[in-house]
Design an enzyme around this catalytic site. Sequence first.
Site, PDB file in Angstrom:
ATOM      1  N   GLY A 110     -10.215   0.061 -54.598  1.00  0.00           N
ATOM      2  CA  GLY A 110      -9.597  -1.026 -55.488  1.00  0.00           C
ATOM      3  C   GLY A 110      -9.431  -2.180 -55.442  1.00  0.00           C
ATOM      4  O   GLY A 110      -9.623  -3.168 -56.465  1.00  0.00           O
ATOM      5  N   CYS A 145      -1.363  -4.557 -46.072  1.00  0.00           N
ATOM      6  CA  CYS A 145      -2.555  -5.510 -45.900  1.00  0.00           C
ATOM      7  C   CYS A 145      -1.870  -6.884 -45.135  1.00  0.00           C
ATOM      8  O   CYS A 145      -2.580  -7.419 -44.676  1.00  0.00           O
ATOM      9  CB  CYS A 145      -2.892  -6.063 -47.189  1.00  0.00           C
ATOM     10  SG  CYS A 145      -3.619  -4.586 -48.292  1.00  0.00           S
TER      11      CYS A 145
HETATM   12  C1  LIG Z   1      -1.728  -2.108 -56.066  1.00  0.00           C
HETATM   13  C2  LIG Z   1      -2.873  -2.186 -55.307  1.00  0.00           C
HETATM   14  N1  LIG Z   1      -4.231  -2.691 -55.407  1.00  0.00           N
HETATM   15  C3  LIG Z   1      -5.307  -2.759 -54.609  1.00  0.00           C
HETATM   16  C4  LIG Z   1      -5.275  -2.034 -53.479  1.00  0.00           C
HETATM   17  C5  LIG Z   1      -6.524  -2.170 -52.718  1.00  0.00           C
HETATM   18  O1  LIG Z   1      -7.199  -0.637 -52.613  1.00  0.00           O
HETATM   19  P1  LIG Z   1      -8.142  -0.476 -51.674  1.00  0.00           P
HETATM   20  O2  LIG Z   1      -7.401  -0.225 -50.528  1.00  0.00           O
HETATM   21  O3  LIG Z   1      -8.896   0.888 -52.331  1.00  0.00           O
HETATM   22  O4  LIG Z   1      -9.107  -1.650 -51.687  1.00  0.00           O
HETATM   23  C6  LIG Z   1      -3.949  -1.527 -53.174  1.00  0.00           C
HETATM   24  C7  LIG Z   1      -4.029  -0.903 -51.660  1.00  0.00           C
HETATM   25  O5  LIG Z   1      -3.169  -1.107 -51.049  1.00  0.00           O
HETATM   26  C8  LIG Z   1      -2.846  -1.662 -53.812  1.00  0.00           C
HETATM   27  O6  LIG Z   1      -1.852  -0.936 -53.283  1.00  0.00           O
END
Ligand SMILES: Cc1ncc(COP(=O)(O)O)c(C=O)c1O
Length: 388
Positions: free
Chosen positions: A74, A332
């Site tokens: 993502g 995060c």
């Molecule tokens: C809304 C949203 N966008 C993006 C991400 C990031 O995705 P990825 O962990 O695959 O990089 C997350 C993950 O926590 C998310 O919840």
Amino acid sequence: MERIVYMDNAATTPVDPLVVEEMKPFFTEQFANPMTYMHSSMGDVAYTAVENARQRVAALIGSHPEQVIFTSGGTEADNWVLKGTLERATRERLHKPGHLVTTEFEHHAILHSALALQRQGYDVTFVKVGHEGIVDPDDVRRAMRPTTVLVSVMHANNEIGTIQPIAEIARVAHEHGALMHTDAVQTTAHIPVDVDALGVDFLSISAHKFNGPKGVGILFVRDHGALYPFIDGGGQEWGLRGSTHNVPGIVGLGKAAQLGRERLPGELKRLTGLRDMLLDKLSSRIDGIAVNGDMKQRVPQNLNIRIDGIDNEPLLLAMNEAALIAAGGSACTALETVPSHVLTSIGCSLTEAKASIRLSFGYFTTEQDIEYAADVIPGLVRFLRAMA
Ligand SMILES: Cc1ncc(COP(=O)(O)O)c(C=O)c1O
């Protein structure tokens, strides 16, 4: 191993054993590079597996397979769409810095990409979010400018789970000649996600939020010409995203997409029931509980509550000791003690934000887990309140 009651599925989910089984051969036996399919039968097996996964993802989101571009997750999809569209439109069409419209409560993959663009001289507007955690399309309308290239609003928020009126916001974007992106990482395979019904030009997905592996996702790209590649390389993915395909990951994403599509109607109902049951039980056993964000426009797998007189850090640690895993701020930022930007964006005070926990459920959450959480949390809250 002691049984762990895991209620942090918005951070990540366990990989479904059926997904693992389908991935396995692609590590050791069918390890060929899919781009060698022209001259190698092993390459053809890998190529076919990648294309099969692409079709499964396309079926999940109602797109054409060639609009599904595999990424490392993502975060990459979000970075790519913001930077790739702004850069392209600015260089080739506007000849002055393009403008991005996004919101204050996006995931950091969007927020930090937007700040990076701002540092490079692009214009960015961060639209405010209402107290219920829903973006008002009229606020987006007011933010639009003749130079607006892209509107990016998440489909559902990762902390409070509120679902945004994406189709309406997409209409606003298109009326003003801008493109529309939504980060559907928290909604895909949890609620219906259809790129045409949403009216989006781009959509981000991550496999590990619906029982697929980590490190793989997609960007849905309606028109390949609308953005520059983010990773230049050997011409994979129609020249849009270089790097040898992560075949096991992509196969895992495809299987998770297929399972997610089959399970969605049942899971939507089941998890909504479990979530509401937990809220009822906690509300009847603890005074001073409130839900953060609208309760109706919310993904089924999310419950975010604030508990008066509680600091979420000791509560989460005590829950962890009781083998019950949940979250405070987003994963995060788990290492920082700053209160969640999402909760402050919807008008929570710093104290309220620090008093909040997120319980998020998934395919492996059972009614027994809900009963356990409803039994454990009230006792810990009483204890922490008595200590305060
Ligand atoms: C809304 C949203 N966008 C993006 C991400 C990031 O995705 P990825 O962990 O695959 O990089 C997350 C993950 O926590 C998310 O919840």
